[in-house]
Design a protein around this motif. Structure first.
Motif, PDB file in Angstrom:
ATOM      1  N   LYS A  43      30.528  56.798  49.221  1.00 54.66           N
ATOM      2  CA  LYS A  43      31.505  56.579  49.900  1.00 54.66           C
ATOM      3  C   LYS A  43      31.544  55.415  49.480  1.00 54.66           C
ATOM      4  O   LYS A  43      33.888  55.103  49.223  1.00 54.66           O
ATOM      5  N   GLN A  44      31.980  53.582  49.259  1.00 54.42           N
ATOM      6  CA  GLN A  44      32.079  52.773  48.675  1.00 54.42           C
ATOM      7  C   GLN A  44      32.317  53.090  47.539  1.00 54.42           C
ATOM      8  O   GLN A  44      33.764  52.265  47.258  1.00 54.42           O
ATOM      9  N   PHE A  45      32.139  53.739  46.506  1.00 49.22           N
ATOM     10  CA  PHE A  45      32.060  53.211  44.848  1.00 49.22           C
ATOM     11  C   PHE A  45      33.174  54.471  45.351  1.00 49.22           C
ATOM     12  O   PHE A  45      34.229  54.053  44.264  1.00 49.22           O
ATOM     13  N   GLN A  46      33.127  55.544  45.135  1.00 50.65           N
ATOM     14  CA  GLN A  46      34.518  56.251  45.754  1.00 50.65           C
ATOM     15  C   GLN A  46      35.804  55.961  46.034  1.00 50.65           C
ATOM     16  O   GLN A  46      37.067  55.415  45.634  1.00 50.65           O
ATOM     17  N   MET A  47      35.941  55.086  47.003  1.00 46.12           N
ATOM     18  CA  MET A  47      36.767  54.489  47.900  1.00 46.12           C
ATOM     19  C   MET A  47      37.571  52.882  46.927  1.00 46.12           C
ATOM     20  O   MET A  47      38.605  52.709  47.089  1.00 46.12           O
ATOM     21  N   ALA A  48      36.387  52.394  45.972  1.00 48.08           N
ATOM     22  CA  ALA A  48      36.470  50.941  45.344  1.00 48.08           C
ATOM     23  C   ALA A  48      37.499  52.014  44.175  1.00 48.08           C
ATOM     24  O   ALA A  48      38.602  50.756  43.481  1.00 48.08           O
ATOM     25  N   GLN A  49      37.560  52.578  43.882  1.00 45.99           N
ATOM     26  CA  GLN A  49      38.037  53.260  42.826  1.00 45.99           C
ATOM     27  C   GLN A  49      39.407  53.590  43.026  1.00 45.99           C
ATOM     28  O   GLN A  49      40.677  53.230  42.386  1.00 45.99           O
ATOM     29  N   GLU A  50      39.578  53.307  44.622  1.00 48.55           N
ATOM     30  CA  GLU A  50      41.450  54.160  45.349  1.00 48.55           C
ATOM     31  C   GLU A  50      41.816  52.378  45.142  1.00 48.55           C
ATOM     32  O   GLU A  50      43.017  52.041  45.154  1.00 48.55           O
ATOM     33  N   TYR A  51      40.927  51.641  45.993  1.00 44.60           N
ATOM     34  CA  TYR A  51      41.538  49.820  45.355  1.00 44.60           C
ATOM     35  C   TYR A  51      40.893  48.748  44.248  1.00 44.60           C
ATOM     36  O   TYR A  51      39.419  48.380  45.632  1.00 44.60           O
ATOM     37  N   PRO A  52      41.139  49.142  43.012  1.00 43.94           N
ATOM     38  CA  PRO A  52      40.166  48.927  42.265  1.00 43.94           C
ATOM     39  C   PRO A  52      40.667  47.076  42.499  1.00 43.94           C
ATOM     40  O   PRO A  52      41.743  46.509  43.242  1.00 43.94           O
ATOM     41  N   HIS A  53      39.599  45.900  42.144  1.00 43.12           N
ATOM     42  CA  HIS A  53      40.138  44.438  42.339  1.00 43.12           C
ATOM     43  C   HIS A  53      40.930  43.614  41.952  1.00 43.12           C
ATOM     44  O   HIS A  53      41.809  43.304  42.453  1.00 43.12           O
ATOM     45  N   ASN A  54      41.585  44.251  40.678  1.00 43.26           N
ATOM     46  CA  ASN A  54      42.431  43.463  40.173  1.00 43.26           C
ATOM     47  C   ASN A  54      44.013  43.906  40.901  1.00 43.26           C
ATOM     48  O   ASN A  54      44.741  42.989  40.358  1.00 43.26           O
ATOM     49  N   GLN A  55      44.118  45.209  41.405  1.00 41.85           N
ATOM     50  CA  GLN A  55      45.052  45.206  42.638  1.00 41.85           C
ATOM     51  C   GLN A  55      45.099  44.866  43.799  1.00 41.85           C
ATOM     52  O   GLN A  55      46.094  44.611  43.887  1.00 41.85           O
ATOM     53  N   TYR A  56      43.838  44.851  43.913  1.00 44.74           N
ATOM     54  CA  TYR A  56      43.776  44.867  45.858  1.00 44.74           C
ATOM     55  C   TYR A  56      42.377  43.741  45.397  1.00 44.74           C
ATOM     56  O   TYR A  56      41.575  44.080  46.227  1.00 44.74           O
ATOM     57  N   PRO A  57      43.157  42.583  45.332  1.00 47.66           N
ATOM     58  CA  PRO A  57      41.881  41.404  45.364  1.00 47.66           C
ATOM     59  C   PRO A  57      41.561  40.899  46.610  1.00 47.66           C
ATOM     60  O   PRO A  57      40.278  40.851  46.996  1.00 47.66           O
TER      61      PRO A  57
END
Length: 336
Positions: A43-57
């Motif tokens: 679930k964390q992996f999937q949620m991280a796709q919605e909030y990529p680090h370059n857009q949501y640091p």
């Protein structure tokens, strides 16, 4: 209040955790860090796709279990506000695995409190459930215990300015495991199983739940248990709204289930105040002035014997209103 602050959500990959994340990043994007703490790596992996680090640091993902006290102390370092949404919540599964439910819902609550007091956390909001009010199942009993632990934590904090509060509400429309997604799926088979024709439930949207958590985070003085004023629905109306053409056999109440849910009992009425949008059950012992609290929130004491349950509610969803809400909050492609 949120500028440059660090917020941590336990159970952050759940339905409410995701809704809180979206709300915080949309309405309070000036937070320094938002930590999603949960034990499900997929679930964390999937949620991280919605909030990529370059857009949501500012978003961080931490694997961890609320049962692990040492991990929680480490995770809470530098955190300002904690929203405790992690729980084992499925009634039949909790009945069959009682030890596991107790470890997560009670032991986890103790660990959140301990980690908060050991670090610099300033405010904690714990999520409760209507099943914690006069509980008849283990899940409800563990959440009632959790509520009591968080409320009592305000008495053991010493001169620490931290504030602990609790929010309690009914069925979140469209949340994982709730009846509406279940019925939408069962509609494909042409059969919607009804537990009891008299059954009612409270209804709140995910956004309503989010708003309530944020209200508690911003407004709690410490020890309050907040309850929203929300409508009820009849289970038969939900079935009619989703699958009017479906068979609706009565299959009986599952173990640990009530016909009507409660959020405030007559015994709670002695400590319950009407705040307008919400009720607040205040602790029997508190460190702040009740008179000042009443003035600040224009709080009105409810009548002695007042109770709030889904079967005797004054506000109800209709079949038509349910269809509109399902299309708006659960499934945008929903059609009857």
């Amino acid at each position: 209040m949120y500028k440059d602050k660090v917020i941590l959500i336990t159970g952050g990959t759940g339905s409410l955790g995701k809704a809180l994340t979206k709300h915080i990043l949309t309405s309070h994007s000036n937070v320094r860090k938002l930590i999603i703490y949960s034990r499900d790596e997929q679930k964390q992996f999937q949620m991280a796709q919605e909030y990529p680090h370059n857009q949501y640091p500012q978003v961080r993902f931490l694997i961890g279990d609320v049962r692990d006290r040492e991990r929680m102390v480490r995770a809470f370092k530098g955190v300002d506000y904690v929203i405790h949404a992690a729980a084992m919540k499925h009634v039949p599964i909790a009945e069959y695995n009682p030890d596991e439910c107790i470890k997560t819902n009670i032991g986890g609550a103790e660990n959140v409190i301990h980690a908060s007091l050991q670090t610099e956390v300033k405010r904690v909001v714990a999520l409760s459930t209507d099943k914690a009010c006069a509980p008849i199942n283990l899940y409800g009993a563990t959440k009632l215990t959790s509520d009591k632990l968080f409320i009592a934590a305000n008495n053991i904090k010493g001169d620490n300015p931290i504030r602990f509060s609790v929010v309690r509400y009914g069925n979140v429309m469209g949340s994982n495991g709730s009846v509406i997604p279940f019925f939408i799926e069962k509609k494909k088979e042409g059969v919607l199983p009804i537990t009891d024709v008299k059954m009612t439930r409270f209804n709140i949207s995910l956004q309503g739940g989010v708003d309530m958590v944020m209200h508690a985070l911003e407004s709690a003085w410490g020890g309050e248990l907040f309850v929203p004023k929300i409508p009820s629905y009849k289970i038969l109306d939900v079935a009619e709204a989703i699958g009017p053409e479906c068979d609706k056999p009565v299959v009986g109440i599952r173990p640990g289930e009530k016909v009507h849910e409660e959020m405030i009992t007559a015994s709670d009425s002695f400590y319950t105040y009407d705040l307008g949008k919400y009720y607040a059950i205040i602790p029997a012992t508190h460190k702040w002035s009740l008179d000042e609290f009443i003035r600040e929130f224009k709080a009105v004491k409810v009548p002695e014997g007042f109770q709030y349950n889904s079967g005797e509610n004054s506000e109800w969803e209709s079949v038509d209103s349910l269809r509109k809400l399902i299309k708006e909050h659960v499934d945008h492609n929903f059609e009857v």
